[in-house]
Design a protein around this motif. Sequence first.
Motif, PDB file in Angstrom:
ATOM      1  N   ARG A  33       2.642  16.081   5.256  1.00 35.39           N
ATOM      2  CA  ARG A  33       2.884  15.273   4.060  1.00 35.39           C
ATOM      3  C   ARG A  33       3.960  15.883   3.174  1.00 35.39           C
ATOM      4  O   ARG A  33       4.686  15.179   2.495  1.00 35.39           O
ATOM      5  CB  ARG A  33       1.589  15.090   3.271  1.00 35.39           C
ATOM      6  CG  ARG A  33       0.876  13.779   3.498  1.00 35.39           C
ATOM      7  CD  ARG A  33       0.559  13.385   4.899  1.00 35.39           C
ATOM      8  NE  ARG A  33      -0.533  14.141   5.495  1.00 35.39           N
ATOM      9  CZ  ARG A  33      -0.907  13.990   6.751  1.00 35.39           C
ATOM     10  NH1 ARG A  33      -0.288  13.140   7.538  1.00 35.39           N
ATOM     11  NH2 ARG A  33      -1.870  14.705   7.247  1.00 35.39           N
ATOM     12  N   ILE A  37       6.724  13.660   6.371  1.00 39.79           N
ATOM     13  CA  ILE A  37       6.711  12.311   5.809  1.00 39.79           C
ATOM     14  C   ILE A  37       8.012  12.031   5.046  1.00 39.79           C
ATOM     15  O   ILE A  37       8.544  10.929   5.069  1.00 39.79           O
ATOM     16  CB  ILE A  37       5.450  12.094   4.943  1.00 39.79           C
ATOM     17  CG1 ILE A  37       5.012  10.646   4.988  1.00 39.79           C
ATOM     18  CG2 ILE A  37       5.650  12.543   3.509  1.00 39.79           C
ATOM     19  CD1 ILE A  37       3.599  10.421   4.457  1.00 39.79           C
ATOM     20  N   PHE A  58       5.038   6.608   7.043  1.00 34.82           N
ATOM     21  CA  PHE A  58       3.575   6.541   7.008  1.00 34.82           C
ATOM     22  C   PHE A  58       3.007   6.533   8.427  1.00 34.82           C
ATOM     23  O   PHE A  58       2.153   7.355   8.780  1.00 34.82           O
ATOM     24  CB  PHE A  58       3.136   5.295   6.239  1.00 34.82           C
ATOM     25  CG  PHE A  58       1.658   5.017   6.273  1.00 34.82           C
ATOM     26  CD1 PHE A  58       0.762   5.865   5.641  1.00 34.82           C
ATOM     27  CD2 PHE A  58       1.167   3.902   6.932  1.00 34.82           C
ATOM     28  CE1 PHE A  58      -0.611   5.599   5.664  1.00 34.82           C
ATOM     29  CE2 PHE A  58      -0.189   3.629   6.960  1.00 34.82           C
ATOM     30  CZ  PHE A  58      -1.087   4.474   6.329  1.00 34.82           C
ATOM     31  N   SER A  62       1.487   9.874  10.597  1.00 35.07           N
ATOM     32  CA  SER A  62       0.062   9.722  10.929  1.00 35.07           C
ATOM     33  C   SER A  62      -0.165   9.792  12.431  1.00 35.07           C
ATOM     34  O   SER A  62      -1.117  10.429  12.903  1.00 35.07           O
ATOM     35  CB  SER A  62      -0.481   8.407  10.364  1.00 35.07           C
ATOM     36  OG  SER A  62      -0.380   8.393   8.956  1.00 35.07           O
ATOM     37  N   ALA A  83      -2.335  10.579   3.987  1.00 34.08           N
ATOM     38  CA  ALA A  83      -1.077  10.053   3.458  1.00 34.08           C
ATOM     39  C   ALA A  83      -1.343   9.139   2.261  1.00 34.08           C
ATOM     40  O   ALA A  83      -0.618   9.197   1.253  1.00 34.08           O
ATOM     41  CB  ALA A  83      -0.312   9.305   4.547  1.00 34.08           C
TER      42      ALA A  83
END
Length: 120
Positions: A33, A37, A58, A62, A83
């Motif tokens: 994250r 991300i 996202f 993931s 997230a």
Amino acid sequence: MGSLPAYLGAGWLFFRIAGSVITVPLAEELAFRGYLIRKLVSYDFVPVALGQFTWGSFLGSSILFGALHGEWLGGTLAGMIFAIALYRRGLLSDAVLAHATANGLLSAYVLATHNWSLWN
């Protein structure tokens, strides 16, 4: 753990749970994250705000998070939840706390059921 002396077994459990609840959430959330991300939003990720949403970042972060874990579907869903925790307020600490809580609950389940394979 039946063949270990009690003090070694207790020490192993302490460090296993501490690692699962403290070290792993910090390391994985910084990587997934905090870095990935944002890297999936832009090659130059430094100016990308924490919590800037795109579907690609996202889903990509993931799915990669899920691939890192044994149960890819469960890991992917957990990655999505972590997230969302980040996106909610734009705070990495929220994702770390969500991850730590999930790992703490998993640790409690493992201890209650003696299903040690969940820690693989």
